[in-house]
Design a protein around this motif. Structure first.
Motif, mmCIF file in Angstrom:
data_model
loop_
_atom_site.group_PDB
_atom_site.id
_atom_site.type_symbol
_atom_site.label_atom_id
_atom_site.label_comp_id
_atom_site.label_asym_id
_atom_site.label_seq_id
_atom_site.Cartn_x
_atom_site.Cartn_y
_atom_site.Cartn_z
ATOM 1 N N TYR A 162 28.258 -54.221 54.211
ATOM 2 C CA TYR A 162 29.401 -53.313 54.286
ATOM 3 C C TYR A 162 30.660 -54.122 54.588
ATOM 4 C CZ TYR A 162 25.590 -50.051 54.357
ATOM 5 O OH TYR A 162 24.451 -49.359 54.020
ATOM 6 N N SER A 166 29.127 -45.999 60.819
ATOM 7 C CA SER A 166 30.570 -46.002 60.546
ATOM 8 C C SER A 166 30.895 -46.788 59.282
ATOM 9 C CB SER A 166 31.324 -46.601 61.739
ATOM 10 O OG SER A 166 31.166 -45.800 62.887
ATOM 11 N N GLY A 167 30.222 -47.908 59.078
ATOM 12 C CA GLY A 167 30.455 -48.711 57.880
ATOM 13 C C GLY A 167 30.098 -47.975 56.617
ATOM 14 N N ARG A 168 29.044 -47.183 56.686
ATOM 15 C CA ARG A 168 28.636 -46.408 55.506
ATOM 16 C C ARG A 168 29.648 -45.306 55.180
ATOM 17 N NH1 ARG A 168 23.955 -46.715 53.191
ATOM 18 N NH2 ARG A 168 23.906 -44.467 52.771
ATOM 19 N N GLN A 169 30.480 -44.949 56.140
ATOM 20 C CA GLN A 169 31.556 -43.976 55.886
ATOM 21 C C GLN A 169 32.873 -44.681 55.560
ATOM 22 O OE1 GLN A 169 28.792 -41.885 55.796
ATOM 23 N NE2 GLN A 169 30.644 -40.633 55.679
ATOM 24 N N ARG A 170 32.775 -45.981 55.284
ATOM 25 C CA ARG A 170 33.913 -46.799 54.874
ATOM 26 C C ARG A 170 34.974 -46.898 55.976
ATOM 27 N NH1 ARG A 170 35.704 -45.457 48.823
ATOM 28 N NH2 ARG A 170 36.549 -47.570 49.047
ATOM 29 N N ARG A 171 34.525 -46.809 57.210
ATOM 30 C CA ARG A 171 35.426 -47.047 58.321
ATOM 31 C C ARG A 171 35.540 -48.542 58.579
ATOM 32 N NH1 ARG A 171 38.413 -42.539 58.865
ATOM 33 N NH2 ARG A 171 37.094 -40.687 59.068
ATOM 34 N N ARG A 172 36.703 -48.975 59.007
ATOM 35 C CA ARG A 172 36.889 -50.375 59.364
ATOM 36 C C ARG A 172 36.412 -50.556 60.804
ATOM 37 N NH1 ARG A 172 41.975 -54.349 59.980
ATOM 38 N NH2 ARG A 172 40.792 -56.283 59.712
ATOM 39 N N ASP A 232 33.380 -40.224 63.623
ATOM 40 C CA ASP A 232 33.913 -40.152 62.259
ATOM 41 C C ASP A 232 34.534 -38.782 61.991
ATOM 42 O OD1 ASP A 232 33.885 -41.375 59.379
ATOM 43 O OD2 ASP A 232 33.148 -39.322 59.168
ATOM 44 N N SER A 274 33.633 -53.522 55.232
ATOM 45 C CA SER A 274 34.587 -53.057 56.243
ATOM 46 C C SER A 274 34.095 -53.290 57.667
ATOM 47 C CB SER A 274 34.880 -51.565 56.050
ATOM 48 O OG SER A 274 33.708 -50.797 56.252
ATOM 49 N N ASP A 314 39.379 -48.796 62.692
ATOM 50 C CA ASP A 314 39.077 -47.403 63.019
ATOM 51 C C ASP A 314 38.325 -47.323 64.333
ATOM 52 O OD1 ASP A 314 40.132 -46.006 60.699
ATOM 53 O OD2 ASP A 314 38.543 -47.006 59.564
#
Length: 306
Positions: free
Chosen positions: A68, A20-26, A294, A70, A3
């Motif tokens: 995280y 970004s990792g906390r929003q499950r973005r790669r 995001d 991702s 992402d």
């Protein structure tokens, strides 16, 4: 396909990756391992971490990212970025290439400290660039301010007002800029215009050796060094640069190139006179970039972009 790829593993880059990792973005973070504040033993003005080691902060930041799945961190240098398929291809010095939808440049700046022999070796340890970062530690000390450009010379007025009643301006063979002459005189700040041969000694016990044979003993030195971008990637991508070389960003940390964000002291708003070099503001920029990045990804995926 990531992402987002974050180039730079300092406070700005790591915080962008965390958000970004906390929003499950790669997310992929690529870090060259040469931060601007590497010479400094301490950082300041970061709530709960005042006086903390910058190197330890980066280590803790990476440790936190490991929670995280991702988020990946990779040591290396990014040599090339190209736009492709609505995103970006990032190529490292070892030839490995990665693709992402968005890009965060958090590559920082480099201080050019080769103007006086001995200055670079003491930069961050006896020779300081910022009275916000180091002024408290130099209160009551005998100080020298090295430089001949107007912002460098005017720094003497600031440190004399806040931290010391014994400040000497050393212009290293150049005349004092005309707008500063009267102000320095009114403040009782002496000036030495002779060229500086070298800086010697250790933190707390420094000696400025001049070409005319004079030796000035000081406990600390301030020098607002000129800077350049640590990486040419922003220029390579065509990002708009400000006259001082900083990447121009808007209030969302967006550069002039769609999909490219920039954070930390590599970038600034056009309305600001300088890029802030504080760890805490770099971390804040990284968080801000990640939040709006995001939202941009979410709108694209939901068909709301435009």
């Amino acid at each position: 396909m990531f992402d987002v790829i974050v180039v730079g593993g300092g406070p700005a880059g790591l915080n962008a990756a965390l958000v970004s990792g906390r929003q499950r973005r790669r997310v992929l973070v690529v870090d060259s391992g040469s931060p601007r504040n590497a010479p400094a033993a301490e950082m300041h003005m970061f709530l709960s971490r005042d006086g903390f080691s910058p190197a330890e902060l980066r280590k803790l930041g990476r440790d936190e990212l490991s929670a995280y799945p991702s988020v990946e961190c990779r040591d290396g240098r990014v040599d090339d970025v190209t736009r492709a398929d609505g995103g970006f291809i990032v190529t490292l010095a070892d030839g490995q290439a990665y693709q992402s939808r968005k890009l965060v440049l958090a590559t920082g700046q480099v201080d050019l400290t080769d103007t006086v022999a001995g200055l670079a070796e003491r930069f961050g340890r006896g020779v300081f660039h910022c009275p916000f970062c180091h002024g408290w530690e130099t209160r009551g000390m005998t100080l020298a301010v090295v430089g001949h450009e107007l912002p460098q010379v005017m720094q003497a007025l600031y440190v004399a007002d806040r931290f010391s009643d014994d400040v000497v301006v050393c212009t290293n063979g150049h005349p004092v800029p005309e707008p500063a002459v009267g102000r320095l005189a009114a403040a009782g700040i002496p000036v030495r215009e002779a060229p500086i041969t070298r800086i010697e000694g250790e933190e707390g016990d420094l000696r400025l050796v001049f070409a005319d044979g004079v030796v000035l003993e000081r406990q600390a030195v301030y020098h607002r060094a000129p800077t350049r971008q640590h990486s040419a990637l922003a220029e390579q991508l065509g990002c708009e640069l400000l006259p001082d070389g900083c990447v121009r960003v808007d209030e969302f940390q967006r550069t002039s190139i769609p999909g490219v964000y920039a954070a930390g002291d590599t970038a600034r708003l056009a309305a600001l006179p300088d890029a802030l070099t504080f760890v805490v503001t770099g971390a804040a920029d990284g968080a801000r970039a990640a939040v709006w990045l995001d939202q941009e990804l979410f709108r694209e995926d939901a068909g709301l972009a435009g």
